[in-house]
Each structure stands twice: as structure tokens, then as C-alpha cells.
Design an enzyme around this catalytic site. Structure first.
Site, PDB file in Angstrom:
ATOM      1  N   THR A   1     -29.205 124.815  13.557  1.00 37.39           N
ATOM      2  CA  THR A   1     -28.602 123.875  12.595  1.00 37.39           C
ATOM      3  C   THR A   1     -29.458 122.629  12.408  1.00 37.39           C
ATOM      4  OG1 THR A   1     -27.378 122.778  14.346  1.00 37.39           O
ATOM      5  CG2 THR A   1     -26.290 124.625  13.257  1.00 37.39           C
TER       6      THR A   1
ATOM      7  N   GLU B   1     -32.906 109.806  22.465  1.00 41.52           N
ATOM      8  CA  GLU B   1     -32.853 109.411  21.057  1.00 41.52           C
ATOM      9  C   GLU B   1     -31.430 108.996  20.676  1.00 41.52           C
ATOM     10  OE1 GLU B   1     -34.401 112.268  21.917  1.00 41.52           O
ATOM     11  OE2 GLU B   1     -36.388 112.320  20.974  1.00 41.52           O
TER      12      GLU B   1
ATOM     13  N   ASP C   1     -49.779 118.925  22.657  1.00 41.05           N
ATOM     14  CA  ASP C   1     -48.478 118.672  22.043  1.00 41.05           C
ATOM     15  C   ASP C   1     -48.350 117.185  21.819  1.00 41.05           C
ATOM     16  OD1 ASP C   1     -47.333 121.171  21.841  1.00 41.05           O
ATOM     17  OD2 ASP C   1     -46.913 121.218  23.995  1.00 41.05           O
TER      18      ASP C   1
ATOM     19  N   ALA D   1     -31.307 124.408  17.566  1.00 41.72           N
ATOM     20  CA  ALA D   1     -32.533 124.611  16.785  1.00 41.72           C
ATOM     21  C   ALA D   1     -32.183 125.247  15.435  1.00 41.72           C
ATOM     22  CB  ALA D   1     -33.485 125.507  17.549  1.00 41.72           C
TER      23      ALA D   1
END
Lengths: 699, 556
Positions: free
Chosen positions: A399, A368, A327, A397
Site C-alpha cells: 500500500t 520518521e 545503499d 510495501a
């Protein structure tokens, strides 16, 4: 890229070795050697020895020599009574060979056992509050809990068994298994934070837990069984090697057993003790004595990296891995992307964009989001509304955006560029022409572009910068030299993914990947005959973890992922996969190196024993080493044969040093060290021992 | 200097002819179209297969491959035994009596297994028709069986299905052995080798005595004897007899013929693999190893016997044909024992211990060109073992030719390692234990040990040469050697086929920088060391007691 020192961000050994951690229950190192020495004698039991064909031959030889010591004329082979001292010395050396081999195995086992004991201490029985399905609650012993039972734990309790949180939020101290002191938040329903491990302690609040393991089958139980070697079965390669060693032993057995009639034809006596010495010198006792220790030590090394492997087979398979599926987030890049730049579009000013970004992020608690707030404030932006009166909108997840509504009903949103476009259009707005340009610009830099809008007006793009872990490029280079391909999976758009892939030096990448893509990648590689390793944590990773040849689940992950994987990383550090591959390779190299060494030794032993055995036939000139006397030559070879085992124990336990080189370079290097070294060292060693025997006047 | 030059020339020619012959072998066993051959041979081959009742389908598994092989060999052997034991008059104009049961058994098995160890003097025991119809027939089919198995093993290791035994047997005969032998026989004919069914000649010798000169269909017999690595002579004196090997040219051509097909098989392996570099390295390794052996033996023979140095200088001429000289006789002996031919053009027993050492070493290794088809198969087994032993050191489960070497491969390969100790050392020790009444050994001391070990090594390796000097026509020798013949032939074949079949079924792995490359000089060197250690280390004690002690005694 930040200028943080590489060591702190990306240490060679993630979070250090287990025994160097502050919070890990420390295995008792004291007395390890003494207990192993004791075990070495216990393991002389023939029922134990018979499992190892090479050492069993030595065992039988020891018995024969002991008999010949007591009654030198027992075998009627012409060995006179004056040979009693010699016979006794050979018997002792053979016994020492056995004991050294047993000691190596016991030492390897002992280290595991000590670790298991330490773990077991965390497993002290506790009382558990069992919730009856009918309602009500009763206290039961933790060892009586079964799968499906529901228990309640509150602050200060020890969690009685592995399970899934079904209600509540609490912080849990998992230092007993991970060695990390920082408490972990556990809550119901969350994909990754809902599994708890028996033996860990709950620090605050309370949880309702559905038990997921029967007594004795829990996580720590598995870990104990593993490090203790209780469930140790021989790995496929180990079995193949055992077969070869057994056949070689039979070959040498025939070669030695057929000598007496031939020697008799030459009227040359062949004392039984000398024949036994020749046999033991020729059969591969060095690798035979150390083989199981190498395997146990390999498992132990994995455990020291705080990784639980379900079988030795999995560790061995690591050495064969051709492809690593990784990942991006957390493995190749640091988990947190940071806001770097605001790119205004549609004629807006940057300050305007900063204000909207701040407004859209004020409820966002992710790293973030916080970094966007920080950057906006640096640029002098102020919130256009009072936080208390606004409402926040979490990311989902579906929208793919988050934001806030101010008291006046103005919607501030930030999110994936597509999602924001759709949002704006649904509010009757238009998409500025230069948005795509900004989107591409950010993508080309390897960043993640987030669009920000106020109502139906798109103001611009926030550039979230991905930080590639320092040093990761070098590691991928090493992997490439070892012949391992890396494939990066990321949810990013193809441009961003391509940039990151190039910067990090991975061989291939899959952008906009879904969990199903993982299985597809693994499938594709496996169809090409490759062995694939991957890491994962979510429940939707479970099928891929099961499909991969080596699946490493993160301990922070779900129970489903951990059950599907064949290894669990207690530190939840996906980069560790690379270390595990190294351990697997090291295990195989150690086995190969000692086998080569053991066989190469035979050359010198022949030149020590044969001229001594058949001096009368005129084989004297073969005594290349100029050994003092036949008896001293034979004894020297035997002593060398015995001493080489303890001399190699550290190598067997620590493993041969592994360097990320190509196969050819590795072969050349190891052949020189262990092949040529194996031919030369016994010549030197045997001569030295012969001189020592002479100096001591032993014979 | 001349012998050295001719020896080097012969080896060079053998290497050079290996490439075109290898291409031919590859075409034959990979069923490639051969426009020059197919129109003639395809109908014949198809008809033959139909006559056997085989539709030529590839074998489904190892057993399906082995079964027709064993049945065919049993039929050939049964028929041959009956004819040898009874020698009916229509096959035997000179009226030699039938062979005693144990001698008939040994002779049958010996020729059936491509060994051709002879415990009899053929021209004084067997009629011309028996030589032609029984012995020569076995020479062809035993060589063809070996080739079939060898290529089935190559195919399996390269990941192809093993193929069909009958089809491979027939094609070995029609496209390799029969045309090759006919060509070689023609050449020999021109050089003066007889090919006749005429009666013996009675001639008066220079001394005035009377001598019976037995003639026969020697040229073709000789051709398949050399080319098929059989080695059993029409005459007891084998290739030292002027009717078998009249001059220097026939001597060199016959030496070349012994290694031609096994060398070509190595090249064919590379073509199957699609990696000529691999096969060329193997070919050079084998050539280099046998060249070293040849140099040792030739130097020893040309240097003469050290024990006689005080009285005699010059080469060791005892037991040598002066037509060939000491050097080329030694060269022949090394190539004959390295390839599993076993033909001799001088007396092995009279050679110096160092030559005996090289010969024994060749027999133990069985890969220095090695037997018909079996040589390359053994070489591949040693490669599997070398990969397994050293491959671990690159940190992966060892891989060979793109497949993993795991337990099954190790089991079958190491079974082959056990064959020699069991069928050479055990019977040799048994013989020595009863030395006085059983062995009939003509030499005391280390040389006697060499003789006994040599007999069983030659039988087990399916070589067939003898050091002789043993009373080997006895019941004990016939039966014990028969056991070694069969054990040394069919057990390895079964293990080889099982190994190859299992290999073909394994998933293929793509090679990468992390895989051990076997087509490098480095690995070729490793293979050489593994060959020496696994092949010879086991036998070091017996070599030390035999030829090495013998040499040390002679050297004083």
C-alpha cells in the site's frame, strides 16, 4: 544539516578497533612476544622453512656456515683455520636472519591466535533443549547439534549454535561478537532480525530456533579459523610475488655459484662462507622473511575492524575495487529521515495539515513517524480523537501508506504521493492542482515528500528531510582520487535522489531502485571489466552480494545474505566498506614497498661484499663505503641484512600508511620512501655497523 | 668533435626514421590496407601461403602459433645444415670442403637464430653460392621470424589475437626485409661494395707479393646483415673489410641500419596500443640509455689506453680501422651490441675494458633497441616486471596495458630473467673450470674472463659479435655455444608467445585515476631503474671480475 559533532556521528573507525571495545573478549596481549620468540625456534624445522624458497636458501646457507665453523677446512677452499671466529659470526648472523623472519611470522600469527582464543572462550559448551520432531524435548550437548535441528532457548541461556528464529520474540546480547552491549531484538519472520549466532546470550523471553550450521562450521568457528590463520591460503598476488622472489633467488644462486671457477682463473680464493654471505645478501630476504607476516597482519587488521572475511583473496580484491554500490539509507544518509515542514495544498491551512499528519502518525513507531508527531505538536496540533478508540494501520510495501481510522470511521492516511493520490481517487475525491508543485518542491530540496489525507481530501505534503552523514562527501572525494566510482541506490524518486547524490558527491545514482536493480548495476559494471563492492542485509540482497566481487553483509542481516557475502560486518555499519577498501590497498602497498626496498638494498650490499671478496683482483676502489676490512665488510652487510627484518616488522604488521592519492602521486611518494630509501639506507647502515664492529674489536 | 657529431646525427636519424617506418610496420602487421603495396604483393603473399598450405587464419592459441614457427625453423635449419656440411660442388665453385659436423651445426644454428656468431672464416670456408643461398637465406628468414614473433607479442599484449605465423613471416619478408635490403644494397653498390659472382682476383701487392682477393655478392648480403640485425660478415673481418664497409658514408648508413627496424618496432607498438606517447617515451628511454653507453665507450676509446699514457697520447687505435677512427668504431660497437646485430668494424678484443663493459651490459640487457622483433618484446617483458614490482605500491593488483599482471605473467616474464644466468654464466663457469685444456683463452687475468663470458653472452642474446681471442673453432666451443644459441632463442620465444597469448585472453580493465599509468616520465624512470637492477645487478659480480677489474688494473 544538524550541527552534531562529526566524530560522534561518523567516526573514522566505526565504533573503534576491536581491541579497544569494552565488551569484546579481550585477546591476551601478555606473553605474545615471548610466545612468538619461542615459535621462532620451532619454525626452524626444515619442513616448515621449505615452504618459503628464499628463507630455505638462508637455512641451507646457515648449515653450510655452521659446518665451516666446526671444520674450517671442510670445503678445501683455502680458508685457513683462523677464519673460525669469522665463520662463527657469519653463521650466527644467518641464524639470526632466520629467527627474525620466523619471529615476524609468529608474531603476526600470535595476534590472531590470541584473538581466536578469546573468541573460543565464548564458545563454551552448553546444554541445548532439543525439540524432537515427534514432540517432546531432551537436553543434548550443544556440540552435537546439526543443521535442521530445532532447539528452544529462554532467558539466561546461551544460544547453542547459529540459527534462524522460527518462533518467539526476545532480546539477545550479542556483545561477544560485536562488542556492543545494547541488546538486539530478535523475532521470527522478520527479514533482518531473525538470525541468531551461537555463543550470544538471550536476555529475555524465549525463542525457538532452527539450527543452520553443523558443529564446527558456525559463525564463530569460521571467525576463529580465519583470525587464527588456520585456513590461510596464499592470495593470488602473494603467489605471483613468491614466484618472482623464487626466480630471483635462483638467478642469484647461479650468479654466485659460477663465481668460484672464474675467481680461480684469477687465482683468487673464494671461501664458501663468503660466497654464502654474498648469496644471502643478494637474495630478497627482507621481503621473503616478511611476506607471510604481511598477509596475516592484513587479515588481522580486517578482523580488528570487526569484519569477518571469508578469505584473504577477498581482502586483496578490496584493493582493486573500481565501483562501490551503496545503499543511500544508513550509508550516505543517517538512517532516520525527520519531518521538517508541512506544505499545505488545495487551499488548506498548515495547521489543518499538521492535525491530519498527527492523526495519521499517532500509531507510527518508526523514527520518521515519531518525528512527524513531534513537529505537528510543535505547531500546536492536537489529536482530533482519542487514541484508545482509534485503530492503526501499519505501513506495508504494497500500500505504501500508513495511518489510522478514528472511531467515526474517518480515514487519516499518509504515504507516498502516488499511493495517496490513488487512495483519494478510490474514495471519489480529487487531487488538488498544486500537489505536484509541493511534491517537486520537496524533492528538489532532497527531501522525501509524504502526502497526507483525511478521507478523500488531500491536505498537503509532509517534507521529510534526509540528513547526509557529515564527512561523507570528503570520503567520496578521497575515493574518487583513488579512482573508485560510487553508485548510490535508493528507493527515492529521481529528483530527490539527484539532489542527495549531488550533495553527497556520489558519481552516479539509481532512483526508485529495486533489489533487482542492484544486480543489474553490478552486472553492467562488471561487463566493463570493473570490480564491484557492495553491502547488503536482506535476503533479496543475497544474489547481488554473491555477484559482487566483494560483498559485505551486515551482521544484523539474514543468514542468506551472510552466506552469500564474502565478508560480514559485525557492526552492521555499511560505511565500513570504505575502510575495508583502504585495508586491501594498504596490504598491497606494504607488499610492494618492502619488495622494492629489499631489491634496492642489493646495490649497497654489492659494494660492501664484492670489493671485500675480490680485493686481490684490484676491486679495492669499489669499496665506496671505506669499510675497515674485508671480513668486517662482509659481516656488516650480513648484520644489516638480519637487523633490517625486525626493524621492518612494525611496518609489516601495521601496514604502510595509506593516503588517498592518485596512482601517480602514490607511486612517486612510495618510490622515494622505499626505493630511494632502500638504496641509501644500507649504505648508512652497513657503514655504521662496520664502525661498531671496529669499535668493539670483534674481528 | 666530428665523431660525436656524427654519432649524435646517426641516433637522431634513427629516432626520426622510426616514426614513418613504425607506421609501415604497424600497417604490415595489423593487416591495414597499403594501396602502394597491396596490388603487387597480396597475390604473391596469398600464393605463397597457399603453397605452404596455410589459409592464413590467426592462431587459435600459443601452441598453434609456436608450432609452425618451430617446424619452419627446423626445416630451414635442417636444409642449411646439410648444405653446409657437404657443400656440393654446384654451390661451391672454389671447392671448399664441407664443414666439420660440429662447426656446421654451430654455423647453422648461429644463422638460424639470427645470431651469426662465426667460428669460421667465411670467405675461406664457404663458396659464393653457399653464402648467397644458405647463409643469406637464413639471414632473411631468421630476421623475419624474429619480427613475426615480436609483433605477435605486441598484438597479444595489446589484446589482439596473435595472428598467423606464416602470414607474418611472409609479410615481414615481402614488405619489410626484402624491399629494405634491396634499397640499402643499391646504396652500398653505389658506394663501391661489390655484387658479383666472379672468381677471386689475384693481384700483386705493393710489396710485390701475391694476394687472392675474394669477391662475391656482398652488397645484398651486407644489406640484410645490417638491416636484419644478423651481423655475420661475408668476410671474416666483417665490416672492417673495405669490401663490406668501404667509406665513412657506408659506415654511418650501416650503423643506422642496425637500429632502424628495432627502433621502428617500438613506434609500431604505440600505434597498436593507440598510445603514441607510450611508445615515444620508450623510444627516447632506449635512445638515452644507449647514448650514455656510447658516450662512455667513445670517451674511453678516444681517451686512449691509460696504461700506455706515459708513452702514448691520443686515442686507442689498436684494432681500429683508420677510415672510421676510434670514436666511430666505439659507437658502432655499442650500437651493434645494443641492437642484436653483432657486426663489427674493429677488433672488440682490442677495445678498452670500459667499452667491453658497455658491450657486455648491452648483451645482458638485450633491449637497447634489441633484436629484430625480440628487442621490443623484451622491453615489454621488462615493463611487465617493472609494473609488477612497483605497481603494488599504488595499492592495486598491478595492471599493464589494461590487464592484470598475475601469476602466469610473472612466471613467463621471470623465465626470461633466468635465460641469461643459465645460458651465459653456467657454460662460462664450466669453461673456466676447465680453463687450461678447454678455453684456449689468449689473455690471462680479467680480460680472459671477459672474453669467455662475452662469447656465451653474445650467443645467448643472439648477437653474434665476438671478442675473439678464443680458440673457438673447437668441439667444446661449437657445442656449448650452440646450446646457448638455441636456449637463448627458442625458450624466450616460447615464453613470450605464451605470455602474450595469455594476456590477450584476459579481461580488459578500463584505466582510471587509481591505475598506474605507464606512459609517464615517472614510470619511464622506474623502468630505467628496473632495467638496470634486474638486467645488470645479476651480472654485477661477473662484470666486476671481468671488465671492471680489467679497467681498474689498466688504470693502475
Amino acid at each position: 544539516m544538524t550541527s552534531l559533532p562529526a566524530r560522534t556521528l561518523f567516526p573514522r573507525m566505526p565504533r573503534g578497533r576491536r581491541d579497544q571495545r569494552r565488551y569484546t573478549p579481550r585477546p591476551r596481549q601478555k606473553g605474545l612476544v615471548r610466545r612468538a620468540a619461542l615459535q621462532a625456534f620451532v619454525k626452524l624445522d626444515p619442513r616448515t622453512v621449505v615452504a618459503n624458497p628464499v628463507m630455505f636458501v638462508v637455512w641451507c646457507g646457515t648449515v653450510v656456515c655452521l659446518l665451516a665453523t666446526v671444520r674450517p677446512d671442510l670445503f678445501g677452499d683455502g680458508a685457513e683455520a683462523s677464519g673460525r671466529l669469522f665463520n662463527a659470526l657469519v653463521s650466527l648472523t644467518l641464524l639470526a636472519t632466520l629467527l627474525f623472519a620466523n619471529f615476524a611470522e609468529a608474531l603476526a600469527e600470535g595476534r590472531g591466535k590470541a584473538q581466536a582464543d578469546a573468541l573460543r572462550r565464548t564458545q563454551a559448551r552448553t546444554q541445548a533443549r532439543l525439540l524432537d520432531p515427534a514432540g517432546g524435548e531432551r537436553l543434548v550437548d550443544s556440540s552435537t547439534l546439526h543443521k535442521g535441528d530445532v532447539v528452544m532457548v529462554s532467558a539466561g541461556d546461551t544460544i547453542p549454535a547459529d540459527g534462524e528464529v522460527i518462533e518467539g520474540v526476545a532480546s539477545v546480547d550479542e556483545s561477544a561478537i560485536t562488542g556492543e552491549s545494547a541488546p538486539v531484538l530478535k523475532e521470527a519472520g522478520s527479514d533482518v532480525a531473525s538470525s541468531v549466532t551461537g555463543g550470544t546470550r538471550i536476555l529475555s523471553d524465549q525463542l525457538t530456533i532452527r539450527i543452520s550450521a553443523d558443529p564446527g562450521k558456525g559463525f564463530i568457528d569460521r571467525m576463529i579459523a580465519l583470525v587464527e590463520g588456520a585456513e590461510r591460503t596464499k592470495t593470488p598476488n602473494e603467489i605471483a610475488l613468491t614466484v618472482l622472489l623464487a626466480v630471483l633467488t635462483q638467478v642469484f644462486l647461479i650468479a654466485v655459484a659460477t663465481l668460484p671457477p672464474m675467481a680461480a682463473y684469477l687465482e683468487e680464493p673464494t671461501p664458501v662462507v663468503t660466497l654464502v654471505a654474498l648469496l644471502v645478501a643478494l637474495i630478497p630476504t627482507t621481503i621473503g622473511g616478511l611476506l607471510s607476516a604481511i598477509g596475516i597482519a592484513g587479515m588481522d587488521r580486517v578482523a580488528q575492524f570487526n569484519v569477518i572475511a571469508t578469505s584473504g583473496r577477498a581482502v586483496e580484491a578490496c584493493g582493486d575495487i573500481n565501483t562501490l554500490v551503496l545503499d543511500k539509507t544508513g550509508t550516505i544518509t543517517l538512517g532516520n529521515r525527520l519531518a521538517e515542514e508541512f506544505l499545505a495544498v488545495g487551499g488548506h491551512r498548515e495547521a489543518e495539515l499538521a492535525e491530519v499528519a498527527l492523526a495519521a502518525s499517532c500509531f507510527d513507531q518508526t523514527p520518521e513517524g515519531k518525528s512527524i508527531v513531534r513537529l505537528a505538536e510543535q505547531r500546536g496540533a492536537v489529536l482530533p480523537f482519542a487514541v484508545e478508540r482509534a485503530t492503526g494501520l501499519d505501513f506495508s510495501a504494497r500500500t505504501r501508506m500508513s495511518g489510522s481510522d478514528d472511531p467515526a470511521g474517518i480515514e487519516f492516511r499518509k504515504g507516498a504521493v502516488d499511493a495517496i493520490k490513488g487512495f483519494v481517487r478510490s474514495r471519489g475525491g480529487t487531487v488538488p492542482d498544486d500537489l505536484d508543485g509541493a511534491y517537486e518542491q520537496v524533492s528538489r530540496l532532497g527531501g522525501t515528500p509524504l502526502a497526507a489525507c483525511r478521507g478523500n481530501d488531500i491536505l498537503g505534503v509532509i517534507y521529510l528531510k534526509d540528513i547526509i552523514k557529515p564527512g561523507i562527501r570528503e570520503r567520496f572525494d578521497q575515493l574518487r582520487r583513488m579512482g573508485i566510482r560510487t553508485v548510490m541506490l535508493t528507493g527515492d524518486n529521481p529528483i530527490t535522489a539527484g539532489v542527495i547524490a549531488r550533495e553527497a558527491g556520489v558519481d552516479d545514482f539509481i532512483a526508485e531502485a529495486t533489489p533487482e536493480d542492484k544486480i543489474a548495476v553490478i552486472d553492467r559494471e562488471q561487463k566493463l571489466g570493473k570490480l564491484v563492492a557492495m553491502t547488503g542485509d536482506g535476503s533479496n540482497d543475497a544474489p547481488a552480494l554473491a555477484q559482487a566481487n566483494v560483498g559485505v553483509a551486515m551482521n544484523s542481516g539474514t543468514q542468506a545474505a551472510k552466506e552469500a557475502a564474502n565478508m560480514v560486518d559485525l557492526d552492521s555499519d555499511p560505511t565500513k566498506l570504505i575502510d575495508i577498501v583502504t585495508i586491501g590497498k594498504q596490504l598491497l602497498i606494504t607488499r610492494g614497498a618492502l619488495t622494492t626496498f629489499s631489491l634496492a638494498n642489493d646495490v649497497a650490499k654489492y659494494f660492501a661484499i664484492l670489493p671485500a671478496l675480490f680485493a686481490g683482483v684490484g676491486l679495492g676502489p669499489l669499496n665506496l663505503m671505506g669499510l675497515a676490512s674485508p671480513q668486517s665488510a662482509i659481516l656488516s652487510a650480513m648484520v644489516f641484512n638480519a637487523l633490517i627484518i625486525p626493524a621492518l616488522v612494525p611496518l609489516a604488521l601495521k601496514g604502510v600508511e595509506f593516503r588517498p592519492l592518485s596512482a601517480d602521486q602514490l607511486l612517486r611518494r612510495n618510490l622515494l620512501l622505499y626505493g630511494l630509501g632502500g638504496v641509501i639506507s644500507p649504505f648508512v647502515g652497513i657503514k655504521a655497523i662496520d664502525l661498531a664492529i671496529g669499535a668493539l674489536g670483534l674481528l | 668533435m666530428l665523431p660525436w657529431f656524427l654519432a649524435a646525427l646517426t641516433l637522431t636519424v634513427a629516432v626520426l626514421t622510426a616514426f614513418p617506418l613504425g607506421r609501415h610496420l604497424w600497417q604490415v602487421f595489423d593487416d591495414r590496407p597499403q594501396p602502394a603495396w597491396d596490388p603487387w604483393l597480396l597475390p604473391l603473399e596469398t600464393a605463397l601461403l597457399r603453397w605452404i598450405g596455410d589459409r592464413g587464419q590467426p592462431a587459435a592459441n600459443a601452441w598453434a602459433y609456436l608450432q609452425p614457427l618451430l617446424v619452419a625453423n627446423a626445416c630451414f635449419g635442417g636444409l642449411a645444415y646439410v648444405l653446409l656440411a657437404f657443400q656440393p660442388a654446384w654451390l661451391n665453385p672454389l671447392g671448399w670442403p664441407g664443414l666439420r659436423w660440429d662447426l656446421a651445426l654451430h654455423t647453422t644454428l648461429s644463422f638460424l637464430t639470427n645470431t651469426d656468431q662465426q667460428h669460421l672464416v667465411p670467405e675461406q670456408s664457404l663458396g659464393s653460392f653457399v653464402q648467397l643461398g644458405v647463409i643469406q637465406f637464413l639471414m632473411f628468414v631468421s630476421a623475419a621470424s624474429g619480427l613475426a614473433v615480436g609483433f605477435a607479442v605486441i598484438r597479444g599484449l595489446c589484446g589482439l589475437p596473435l595472428g598467423n605465423f606464416h602470414r607474418q613471416l611472409v609479410r615481414s619478408l615481402t614488405r619489410v626485409l626484402i624491399p629494405g635490403s634491396l634499397l640499402l644494397a643499391l646504396l652500398l653498390l653505389f658506394c663501391g661494395v661489390p655484387m658479383t659472382l666472379a672468381d677471386p682476383l689475384r693481384i700483386t701487392t705493393l710489396e710485390g707479393g701475391s694476394q687472392l682477393l675474394i669477391r662475391g655478392p656482398v652488397a645484398l648480403f651486407e644489406a640484410i646483415k645490417q638491416l636484419g640485425e644478423n651481423g655475420g660478415g661475408f668476410y671474416g673481418a666483417n665490416s672492417a673489410h673495405p669490401f663490406e664497409n668501404p667509406n665513412g658514408l657506408t659506415n654511418l648508413v650501416s650503423t643506422w641500419a642496425m637500429v632502424a627496424i628495432p627502433a621502428a618496432s617500438i613506434d609500431a607498438f604505440g600505434r597498436f596500443l593507440g598510445n603514441r606517447r607510450q611508445s615515444t617515451l620508450l623510444l627516447l628511454l632506449v635512445t638515452a640509455l644507449i647514448a650514455v653507453g656510447a658516450a662512455v665507450a667513445m670517451a674511453a676509446e678516444q681517451g686512449g689506453n691509460p696504461a700506455l699514457a706515459a708513452w702514448l697520447s691520443g686515442p686507442n687505435l689498436e684494432g681500429k680501422e683508420l677510415r672510421f677512427g676510434a670514436g666511430l668504431t666505439a659507437f658502432w660497437a655499442v650500437l651493434s651490441t645494443g641492437s642484436m646485430t653483432g657486426a663489427v668494424n674493429g677488433a672488440m678484443d682490442s677495445m678498452l675494458p670500459l667499452s667491453n663493459l658497455v658491450a657486455l651490459f648491452n648483451l645482458f640487457l638485450q633491449v637497447l633497441f634489441g633484436g629484430q622483433g625480440i628487442g621490443i618484446a623484451y622491453l615489454l617483458v621488462f615493463m611487465v616486471l617493472a609494473v609488477f614490482l612497483t605497481g603494488l605500491m599504488v595499492g592495486r593488483t598491478p595492471e599493464f596495458l589494461g590487464r592484470k599482471v598475475e601469476k602466469a605473467e610473472v612466471v613467463w616474464s621471470s623465465l626470461i630473467l633466468l635465460i641469461h644466468p643459465v645460458f651465459v654464466l653456467l657454460p662460462a663457469a664450466l669453461t673456466m673450470a676447465g680453463a687450461t685444456d678447454l678455453a684456449g683463452i689468449s689473455n690471462p687475468g680479467p680480460h680472459g674472463i671477459s672474453q669467455v663470458v662475452y662469447e656465451y653472452a653474445s650467443a645467448t642474446a643472439n648477437n653474434g659479435s665476438g671478442m675473439e681471442g678464443l680458440g673457438d673453432g673447437s668441439l667444446w666451443w661449437n657445442l656449448s655455444a650452440s646450446l646457448s644459441l638455441v636456449g637463448g632463442r627458442y625458450l624466450p620465444i616460447a615464453a613470450l608467445v605464451l605470455l602474450a597469448d595469455g594476456y590477450a585472453r584476459k579481461p580488459a580493465l578500463p584505466p582510471g585515476p587509481g591505475t598506474l599509468a605507464t606512459d609517464t616520465t615517472l614510470f619511464t624512470g622506474v623502468l630505467a631503474v628496473v632495467l638496470l637492477i634486474l638486467g645488470a645487478l645479476t651480472f654485477f659480480p661477473v662484470l666486476a671480475l671481468g671488465p671492471i677489474a680489467d679497467a681498474l688494473v689498466l688504470a693502475g
